[in-house]
Scaffold this active site. Structure first.
Site: not given
Ligand code: ACO
Length: 322
Positions: A114, A249, A279
């Protein structure tokens, strides 16, 4: 010493649009969860027959048209991608041929996920500053849909396909003021596709998709993007109030908002396309840039801060007078 100026931008998105409501039928998720946690509403997905080079070609042609140069005037091609059409040749070489560039200019891919576009911009800028290139085509293009596990709700809702491009030209007037590139490979397992060619084809079939520890990635992204923004401002002796546009990004609206807050920027000074593109990895910054140039928000002479963070971890920023 010459500066590298952006003289044209372009982008391309595949026709097929996958709405959050479509994903509700594929995995255990909801439109509300995706919007609240990420800001994403829809993303574009490449057709089965469409490759990364197909997307790159369309974005590159748009950028070359906008630049008003002949494609044979291009003397360097750098493509940022993690999802190349084939193991080799590079997408950049395939693209050179597609664009009928016959001057034997160097062409290569850069892989920094990314952060790839900022990396590619840094490389291209160095070529121009050194007097080794005059017109550089820089492309970010991805078909991330091909490395997603469409049964994993943690990742499949986040990404989309697309391409963006810029043409840089050597100029006496300032364009790219500086680029700041970083990596820390000790975090590689937080966000990765753990299999590849040299680990064997059989495993590759099973594991060749994105795996991510989302909340840890989120925390690192917010912290490193703030650090690198400061680094770019200090290097150019600029105050954050002097930045006209943040072009980040597009991973997650919450990461974008956190970065804007650290720069004391209101959201109307930030180019946000994550709601429509998801993304798109290395394509996200040039896609956002092209959208804001074409709709008239970004104007010649304005100061832009571009920044990205991705797997590796890799991260970087570029400070630019457009
Ligand atoms: N739908 C419903 N529930 C979901 C989903 C979904 N699509 N995905 C995850 N969950 C659940 C998880 O299983 C978890 O459930 P649990 O508590 O029962 O275990 C719950 O939601 C919370 O999960 P978290 O990981 O704590 O949620 P968070 O608030 O951190 O959001 C997310 C998750 C959106 C992935 C966030 O962490 C994020 O954006 N991280 C950055 C990742 C990213 O963007 N990566 C791309 C490449 S790097 C970059 O470009 C920066």
């Amino acid at each position: 010493m010459k500066h590298a100026r952006i003289i044209g931008t372009g982008s391309y998105l595949p026709e097929k649009v996958l709405e959050n409501s479509d994903l509700e039928k594929m995995v255990d998720t909801t439109d509300q969860w995706i919007r609240e946690r990420t800001g994403i509403e829809r993303r574009h997905i490449a057709a089965d027959s469409e490759t990364t080079c197909d997307l790159a070609e369309k974005a590159a042609r748009n950028a070359i048209d906008a630049a008003g140069i002949n494609s044979n005037d291009i003397d360097l091609i750098v493509v940022a991608t993690t999802t190349a059409d084939c193991v080799f040749p590079s997408v950049a070489c395939l693209l050179q041929h597609r664009l009928k560039i016959t001057n034997a200019c160097p062409a290569f891919d850069v892989q920094a996920v990314c952060a790839g576009f900022v990396y590619a911009l840094g490389v291209a800028n160095t070529y121009i500053r050194a007097g080794s290139a005059t017109n550089v085509l820089v492309v970010g293009a991805e078909t991330f849909s091909r490395i997603l596990n469409w049964e994993d709700r943690n990742t499949c809702v986040l990404f989309g396909d697309g391409a963006g491009a810029v043409v840089l030209q050597a100029s006496d007037a300032p364009g790219i003021h500086s680029t700041h590139l970083h990596a820390d490979g000790s975090y590689s397992e937080l966000l990765h596709v753990p299999e590849g060619i040299s680990r064997g084809y059989a495993e590759m079939q099973q594991q060749a998709y994105v795996q991510m520890r989302g909340s840890e990635v989120f925390r690192m992204a917010v912290s490193k993007l703030a650090e690198v923004a400061d680094e770019a401002l200090i290097a150019n002796n600029l105050d954050k109030t002097e930045i006209d546009w943040l072009v980040p990004h597009q991973a997650n609206l919450r990461i974008i908002k956190a970065t804007a807050r650290k720069l004391s920027m209101t959201l109307d000074k930030v180019v946000v396309t994550v709601q429509d593109h998801g993304n798109t990895s290395a394509a996200s910054i040039p896609l956002a840039l092209d959208v804001a140039v074409r709709d008239g928000r970004i104007k010649t002479g304005e100061k832009l801060l571009l920044e990205g963070f991705g797997g590796g971890f890799t991260w970087g920023a570029a400070l630019i007078t457009f």
